[in-house]
Write a protein that holds these residues in place. Structure first.
Motif, PDB file in Angstrom:
ATOM      1  N   GLN A 168       7.600  -2.295  14.369  1.00 49.85           N
ATOM      2  CA  GLN A 168       6.997  -1.073  14.888  1.00 49.85           C
ATOM      3  C   GLN A 168       7.305   0.127  14.002  1.00 49.85           C
ATOM      4  OE1 GLN A 168       7.946  -0.378  19.010  1.00 49.85           O
ATOM      5  NE2 GLN A 168       6.626  -2.034  19.717  1.00 49.85           N
ATOM      6  N   GLY A 169       8.359   0.024  13.204  1.00 49.39           N
ATOM      7  CA  GLY A 169       8.761   1.145  12.382  1.00 49.39           C
ATOM      8  C   GLY A 169       8.294   1.088  10.945  1.00 49.39           C
ATOM      9  N   THR A 170       7.524   0.061  10.581  1.00 55.80           N
ATOM     10  CA  THR A 170       7.000  -0.059   9.222  1.00 55.80           C
ATOM     11  C   THR A 170       5.482  -0.212   9.269  1.00 55.80           C
ATOM     12  OG1 THR A 170       7.355  -2.475   9.256  1.00 55.80           O
ATOM     13  CG2 THR A 170       9.105  -1.111   8.315  1.00 55.80           C
ATOM     14  N   PRO A 171       4.768   0.246   8.254  1.00 57.68           N
ATOM     15  CA  PRO A 171       3.300   0.137   8.253  1.00 57.68           C
ATOM     16  C   PRO A 171       2.831  -1.320   8.186  1.00 57.68           C
ATOM     17  CG  PRO A 171       4.070   1.720   6.609  1.00 57.68           C
ATOM     18  CD  PRO A 171       5.270   0.970   7.076  1.00 57.68           C
ATOM     19  N   LEU A 172       1.753  -1.600   8.851  1.00 64.92           N
ATOM     20  CA  LEU A 172       1.172  -2.932   8.802  1.00 64.92           C
ATOM     21  C   LEU A 172       0.813  -3.319   7.372  1.00 64.92           C
ATOM     22  CD1 LEU A 172       0.002  -5.488  10.058  1.00 64.92           C
ATOM     23  CD2 LEU A 172      -2.059  -4.194  10.638  1.00 64.92           C
ATOM     24  N   LEU A 173       0.370  -2.351   6.586  1.00 61.29           N
ATOM     25  CA  LEU A 173       0.015  -2.627   5.193  1.00 61.29           C
ATOM     26  C   LEU A 173       1.211  -3.174   4.426  1.00 61.29           C
ATOM     27  CD1 LEU A 173      -2.203  -2.418   3.039  1.00 61.29           C
ATOM     28  CD2 LEU A 173      -1.394  -0.110   2.556  1.00 61.29           C
ATOM     29  N   MET A 174       2.398  -2.580   4.630  1.00 61.30           N
ATOM     30  CA  MET A 174       3.605  -3.049   3.964  1.00 61.30           C
ATOM     31  C   MET A 174       3.968  -4.453   4.432  1.00 61.30           C
ATOM     32  SD  MET A 174       7.483  -1.695   4.150  1.00 61.30           S
ATOM     33  CE  MET A 174       7.796  -2.922   5.419  1.00 61.30           C
ATOM     34  N   LEU A 203      -7.092  -3.875   6.993  1.00 59.37           N
ATOM     35  CA  LEU A 203      -6.055  -3.760   5.972  1.00 59.37           C
ATOM     36  C   LEU A 203      -5.848  -5.061   5.205  1.00 59.37           C
ATOM     37  CD1 LEU A 203      -3.391  -1.696   7.961  1.00 59.37           C
ATOM     38  CD2 LEU A 203      -4.990  -0.865   6.219  1.00 59.37           C
ATOM     39  N   ALA A 204      -6.351  -6.170   5.750  1.00 62.16           N
ATOM     40  CA  ALA A 204      -6.173  -7.454   5.081  1.00 62.16           C
ATOM     41  C   ALA A 204      -6.891  -7.501   3.736  1.00 62.16           C
ATOM     42  CB  ALA A 204      -6.670  -8.590   5.975  1.00 62.16           C
ATOM     43  N   PHE A 256      -8.306 -10.549   1.032  1.00 64.56           N
ATOM     44  CA  PHE A 256      -8.964 -11.230   2.145  1.00 64.56           C
ATOM     45  C   PHE A 256     -10.284 -10.523   2.449  1.00 64.56           C
ATOM     46  CE2 PHE A 256      -9.694 -12.286   6.601  1.00 64.56           C
ATOM     47  CZ  PHE A 256      -9.402 -13.633   6.626  1.00 64.56           C
ATOM     48  N   VAL A 257     -11.379 -11.269   2.445  1.00 66.66           N
ATOM     49  CA  VAL A 257     -12.701 -10.670   2.645  1.00 66.66           C
ATOM     50  C   VAL A 257     -13.056 -10.701   4.125  1.00 66.66           C
ATOM     51  CG1 VAL A 257     -15.135 -10.716   2.002  1.00 66.66           C
ATOM     52  CG2 VAL A 257     -13.396 -11.397   0.339  1.00 66.66           C
ATOM     53  N   GLU A 258     -12.703  -9.621   4.819  1.00 64.11           N
ATOM     54  CA  GLU A 258     -13.120  -9.472   6.212  1.00 64.11           C
ATOM     55  C   GLU A 258     -14.262  -8.455   6.254  1.00 64.11           C
ATOM     56  OE1 GLU A 258     -12.021  -6.101   7.156  1.00 64.11           O
ATOM     57  OE2 GLU A 258     -11.634  -6.376   5.041  1.00 64.11           O
ATOM     58  N   LEU A 259     -14.562  -7.893   7.410  1.00 62.22           N
ATOM     59  CA  LEU A 259     -15.743  -7.052   7.564  1.00 62.22           C
ATOM     60  C   LEU A 259     -15.711  -5.823   6.659  1.00 62.22           C
ATOM     61  CD1 LEU A 259     -18.389  -6.401   8.955  1.00 62.22           C
ATOM     62  CD2 LEU A 259     -17.091  -5.401  10.853  1.00 62.22           C
ATOM     63  N   SER A 260     -14.591  -5.116   6.626  1.00 58.13           N
ATOM     64  CA  SER A 260     -14.520  -3.899   5.803  1.00 58.13           C
ATOM     65  C   SER A 260     -14.653  -4.216   4.320  1.00 58.13           C
ATOM     66  CB  SER A 260     -13.199  -3.163   6.061  1.00 58.13           C
ATOM     67  OG  SER A 260     -13.160  -2.663   7.365  1.00 58.13           O
ATOM     68  N   ARG A 261     -13.974  -5.267   3.881  1.00 57.67           N
ATOM     69  CA  ARG A 261     -14.062  -5.661   2.478  1.00 57.67           C
ATOM     70  C   ARG A 261     -15.466  -6.145   2.136  1.00 57.67           C
ATOM     71  NH1 ARG A 261     -13.303  -4.794  -2.648  1.00 57.67           N
ATOM     72  NH2 ARG A 261     -13.076  -6.688  -3.900  1.00 57.67           N
ATOM     73  N   ALA A 262     -16.089  -6.870   3.056  1.00 61.85           N
ATOM     74  CA  ALA A 262     -17.470  -7.307   2.840  1.00 61.85           C
ATOM     75  C   ALA A 262     -18.391  -6.093   2.723  1.00 61.85           C
ATOM     76  CB  ALA A 262     -17.918  -8.207   3.989  1.00 61.85           C
ATOM     77  N   GLY A 263     -18.142  -5.068   3.546  1.00 59.79           N
ATOM     78  CA  GLY A 263     -18.933  -3.852   3.447  1.00 59.79           C
ATOM     79  C   GLY A 263     -18.753  -3.155   2.112  1.00 59.79           C
ATOM     80  N   GLN A 264     -17.537  -3.160   1.599  1.00 60.33           N
ATOM     81  CA  GLN A 264     -17.282  -2.545   0.303  1.00 60.33           C
ATOM     82  C   GLN A 264     -18.016  -3.285  -0.812  1.00 60.33           C
ATOM     83  OE1 GLN A 264     -13.176  -2.606  -0.890  1.00 60.33           O
ATOM     84  NE2 GLN A 264     -13.448  -1.022  -2.437  1.00 60.33           N
ATOM     85  N   ILE A 265     -18.025  -4.610  -0.742  1.00 58.02           N
ATOM     86  CA  ILE A 265     -18.718  -5.415  -1.752  1.00 58.02           C
ATOM     87  C   ILE A 265     -20.215  -5.158  -1.707  1.00 58.02           C
ATOM     88  CG2 ILE A 265     -19.293  -7.782  -2.438  1.00 58.02           C
ATOM     89  CD1 ILE A 265     -16.485  -8.591  -1.485  1.00 58.02           C
ATOM     90  N   VAL A 266     -20.785  -5.153  -0.494  1.00 60.33           N
ATOM     91  CA  VAL A 266     -22.217  -4.887  -0.346  1.00 60.33           C
ATOM     92  C   VAL A 266     -22.549  -3.475  -0.816  1.00 60.33           C
ATOM     93  CG1 VAL A 266     -24.096  -4.635   1.319  1.00 60.33           C
ATOM     94  CG2 VAL A 266     -22.509  -6.556   1.521  1.00 60.33           C
TER      95      VAL A 266
END
Length: 216
Positions: free
Chosen positions: A60-66, A159-160, A165-175
């Motif tokens: 809870q005290g560290t960012p999910l990204l880390m 953040l994945a 990892f190609v999830e929805l946000s990453r797929a949107g960036q590629i498109v």
């Protein structure tokens, strides 16, 4: 600028598939381990309580990204060659277990003590007492917060992409890079997230409102 056609939409749907899959894996895995964390937090052993409190504090005290970085590259340092989605699934499971464990710990402690005392008076052993008396009430109390965390977990899957990892946000960036239509693409991606998260938010708010009405 290229148009957004069926191929681009299909690619976004593939990303959405992995977003939902990662959410389900993280939520179910986190739920299983989170239950163990919650039970440990309310155990009679001070050592177990402190250990799980430390575990929760770390996540809870560290960012999910880390956390994603540490798990992804930490697995590689151990000499294990795993796919990105496995490492990401592990990270989200650990992350969810800490948050769900604390949410459910609060639910367990919110159950009136009279319920536990009545179960003890009936000579119910620990497993039966928790399974049949305490946990059903605790999960009902913690349901709005659990739904709220699920919404955050869905959005957190974006953040994945940082570990490939190609999830929805990453797929949107590629498109977006292919079509040169970032506003249109990310408006569509945002709409998809909204259509998933908004009904869940309404459900959580409705459950919380009904619980408040029932306690009056």
């Amino acid at each position: 600028m290229a148009s957004i056609g069926p191929n681009e939409l299909f690619f976004l749907m593939q990303g959405l598939k992995w977003t939902l899959a990662l959410t389900v894996i993280g939520f179910i895995g986190g739920g299983v381990f989170g239950l163990c964390v919650a039970l440990a937090r309310v155990s009679e052993s001070a050592l177990v309580q402190r250990a799980t409190a430390g575990y929760i504090a770390v996540f809870q005290g560290t960012p999910l990204l880390m956390q994603l970085f540490v798990v992804y590259y930490g697995v590689a340092l151990l000499g294990l060659n795993v796919d990105a989605w496995i490492a990401v699934a592990i990270a989200f499971t650990l992350h969810a277990s800490a948050f769900l464990g604390e949410i459910w710990r609060g639910g367990i402690q919110a159950v009136p003590k009279g319920q536990t005392e009545a179960a003890n008076a009936l000579s119910l052993h620990y497993i039966s007492r928790m399974k049949d008396v305490v946990l059903p009430q605790a999960f009902k109390i913690a349901l709005p917060a659990t739904i709220g965390f699920l919404v955050q977990l869905i959005k957190g899957t974006s953040l994945a992409a940082i570990v490939g990892f190609v999830e929805l946000s990453r797929a949107g960036q590629i498109v977006s890079n292919q079509t040169f239509r970032p506003l249109t693409v990310f408006a569509l991606v945002g709409l998809i997230y909204f259509l998933i998260c908004w009904p869940l938010s309404l459900w959580g708010a409705g459950v919380e409102k009904r619980m408040q009405t029932a306690t009056r």
